[in-house]
Design a protein around this motif. Structure first.
Motif, mmCIF file in Angstrom:
data_model
loop_
_atom_site.group_PDB
_atom_site.id
_atom_site.type_symbol
_atom_site.label_atom_id
_atom_site.label_comp_id
_atom_site.label_asym_id
_atom_site.label_seq_id
_atom_site.Cartn_x
_atom_site.Cartn_y
_atom_site.Cartn_z
ATOM 1 N N ALA A 117 15.944 -4.136 -24.326
ATOM 2 C CA ALA A 117 16.405 -5.483 -24.683
ATOM 3 C C ALA A 117 17.100 -5.509 -26.039
ATOM 4 O O ALA A 117 17.924 -6.388 -26.302
ATOM 5 N N LEU A 118 16.786 -4.542 -26.905
ATOM 6 C CA LEU A 118 17.270 -4.568 -28.281
ATOM 7 C C LEU A 118 18.257 -3.431 -28.546
ATOM 8 O O LEU A 118 18.143 -2.345 -27.967
ATOM 9 N N HIS A 119 19.195 -3.689 -29.424
ATOM 10 C CA HIS A 119 20.186 -2.681 -29.813
ATOM 11 C C HIS A 119 19.467 -1.479 -30.437
ATOM 12 O O HIS A 119 18.467 -1.643 -31.147
ATOM 13 N N PRO A 120 19.966 -0.264 -30.199
ATOM 14 C CA PRO A 120 19.309 0.930 -30.755
ATOM 15 C C PRO A 120 19.109 0.922 -32.258
ATOM 16 O O PRO A 120 18.187 1.560 -32.782
ATOM 17 N N ASP A 121 19.933 0.173 -32.992
ATOM 18 C CA ASP A 121 19.769 0.100 -34.452
ATOM 19 C C ASP A 121 18.462 -0.546 -34.866
ATOM 20 O O ASP A 121 18.086 -0.474 -36.046
ATOM 21 N N VAL A 122 17.772 -1.171 -33.921
ATOM 22 C CA VAL A 122 16.484 -1.790 -34.246
ATOM 23 C C VAL A 122 15.486 -0.764 -34.770
ATOM 24 O O VAL A 122 14.538 -1.095 -35.484
ATOM 25 N N LEU A 123 15.717 0.511 -34.437
ATOM 26 C CA LEU A 123 14.813 1.593 -34.859
ATOM 27 C C LEU A 123 15.091 2.086 -36.267
ATOM 28 O O LEU A 123 14.331 2.910 -36.789
ATOM 29 N N ASP A 124 16.135 1.580 -36.895
ATOM 30 C CA ASP A 124 16.511 2.037 -38.235
ATOM 31 C C ASP A 124 15.582 1.387 -39.260
ATOM 32 O O ASP A 124 15.830 0.272 -39.742
ATOM 33 N N THR A 125 14.494 2.062 -39.589
ATOM 34 C CA THR A 125 13.492 1.475 -40.477
ATOM 35 C C THR A 125 14.003 1.292 -41.904
ATOM 36 O O THR A 125 13.572 0.383 -42.606
ATOM 37 N N LYS A 126 14.925 2.151 -42.317
ATOM 38 C CA LYS A 126 15.483 2.003 -43.667
ATOM 39 C C LYS A 126 16.243 0.680 -43.790
ATOM 40 O O LYS A 126 16.056 -0.087 -44.743
ATOM 41 N N LEU A 127 17.086 0.392 -42.784
ATOM 42 C CA LEU A 127 17.815 -0.872 -42.786
ATOM 43 C C LEU A 127 16.870 -2.054 -42.652
ATOM 44 O O LEU A 127 17.062 -3.093 -43.295
ATOM 45 N N TYR A 128 15.864 -1.904 -41.794
ATOM 46 C CA TYR A 128 14.893 -2.993 -41.630
ATOM 47 C C TYR A 128 14.245 -3.338 -42.966
ATOM 48 O O TYR A 128 14.127 -4.525 -43.322
ATOM 49 N N CYS A 129 13.822 -2.339 -43.684
ATOM 50 C CA CYS A 129 13.163 -2.584 -44.975
ATOM 51 C C CYS A 129 14.114 -3.217 -45.985
ATOM 52 O O CYS A 129 13.703 -4.028 -46.824
ATOM 53 N N GLU A 130 15.403 -2.867 -45.889
ATOM 54 C CA GLU A 130 16.380 -3.424 -46.824
ATOM 55 C C GLU A 130 16.772 -4.860 -46.480
ATOM 56 O O GLU A 130 16.990 -5.686 -47.368
ATOM 57 N N LEU A 131 16.832 -5.162 -45.180
ATOM 58 C CA LEU A 131 17.437 -6.420 -44.744
ATOM 59 C C LEU A 131 16.459 -7.443 -44.184
ATOM 60 O O LEU A 131 16.782 -8.641 -44.163
ATOM 61 N N ALA A 132 15.297 -7.004 -43.712
ATOM 62 C CA ALA A 132 14.461 -7.959 -42.977
ATOM 63 C C ALA A 132 12.967 -7.751 -43.165
ATOM 64 O O ALA A 132 12.180 -8.259 -42.361
#
Length: 309
Positions: free
Chosen positions: A231-246
């Motif tokens: 259901a989710l775009h593969p970038d959802v697994l990018d934990t570095k971006l997650y920590c930076e953005l959300a």
């Protein structure tokens, strides 16, 4: 003896009619839904058909749906401040009408050592797998599980008293809308008269008059939300971006990667109130900064990925 036989025949006959009706309605619903965007008149037909499907009782739905369509993975996270109420939360999981096929509790590394021995034993006896990962805030309840996902994943927050039919209702909707994210509760993303996105605090909160599936429904995942596979775009697994953005605003992260993947949200019809476990709200995210973080992180996500709200 003859009366018993007649009763049995009547029960079997009724079950057959219900099954045939449900399958027919489900096929019709799928056909209507695929053409909905082309014909405004079909909107009412879809709504009427949906209501007829949803009028079938929970018990009948359990009997009608194939067992393969009733399997799901339940996932949640916790932290040291919530361990005192975790035992009560687990009782709510076991009270579900539709039991999970798998249960995973994901903890940040280091938190496991703060769980008492009796609680740890209860978790193990309850069949709960404990996964340890880097500290991803609330995002850790789902991100580590997505790379190996093989079942629908239902996420819930550990501070809630779960309604016994929560997961059943999510799976019923999933059987009708298999490609959509299914939410127990949702906001409506709201814009002004010129089309500009309004601040998060001005969105229509916990709507009951919009069920979708639609792109402007925003799932509040902790109340109980089902994520189908892919259901989710593969970038959802990018934990570095997650920590930076959300970080701390995981619902924004799920939403933007759902929209990037073309996935929309379907809400369980009706009103579902949140009932919190006593003593669980002292460390709630809304009380510790999310009123400000939501708008800040929406801006960060739009700047990085584009306007997907």
């Amino acid at each position: 003896m003859v009366i018993n036989v007649l009763i049995l025949v009547a029960i079997v006959g009724n079950s057959y009619l219900v099954l045939r009706s449900f399958l027919s309605l489900s096929r019709k619903l799928s056909q209507i839904n695929s053409r909905l965007v082309k014909n405004e008149a079909l909107t009412k037909q879809l709504s009427d058909t949906t209501l007829r499907v949803e009028s079938i009782s929970n018990i009948q739905m359990l009997q009608l749906l194939p067992q393969s369509e009733l399997k799901y993975h339940l996932a949640f996270t916790s932290h040291s401040a919530r361990f005192e109420t975790l035992s009560q939360f687990v009782e709510g999981i076991h009270a579900q009408i539709l039991k999970p096929s798998r249960i995973t509790l994901t903890l940040a590394k280091g938190d496991l050592e703060n769980i008492s021995v009796p609680l740890l034993e209860k978790l193990k006896q309850s069949g709960i797998e404990i996964c340890q990962t880097e500290d991803l805030g609330p995002g850790k309840k789902l991100i580590p599980l997505l790379s190996t996902q093989d079942l629908p994943i239902i996420v819930v927050d550990d501070d809630l008293i779960l309604a016994p039919d929560l997961t059943l209702q999510l799976m019923i909707q999933h059987s009708i809308y298999p490609k959509s994210i299914i939410a127990s509760r949702a906001h409506l993303i709201t814009r002004n008269e010129t089309g500009d996105l309004l601040p998060y605090g001005q969105w229509k909160k916990q709507v009951t008059d919009y069920n979708g599936p639609q792109a402007d429904l925003f799932a509040t995942s902790g109340a109980g939300t089902l994520f189908p596979k892919n259901a989710l775009h593969p970038d959802v697994l990018d934990t570095k971006l997650y920590c930076e953005l959300a970080f701390y605003t995981d619902d924004l992260w799920w939403h933007i990667h759902a929209r990037r993947n073309g996935t929309v949200v379907r809400r369980i019809p009706g009103l579902r109130e949140l009932v919190f476990l006593p003593g669980s709200q002292e460390a709630a995210l809304w009380n510790t900064g999310n009123k400000v973080r939501n708008d800040e992180n929406i801006s960060l996500l739009i700047n990085r990925f584009g306007e997907f709200f």
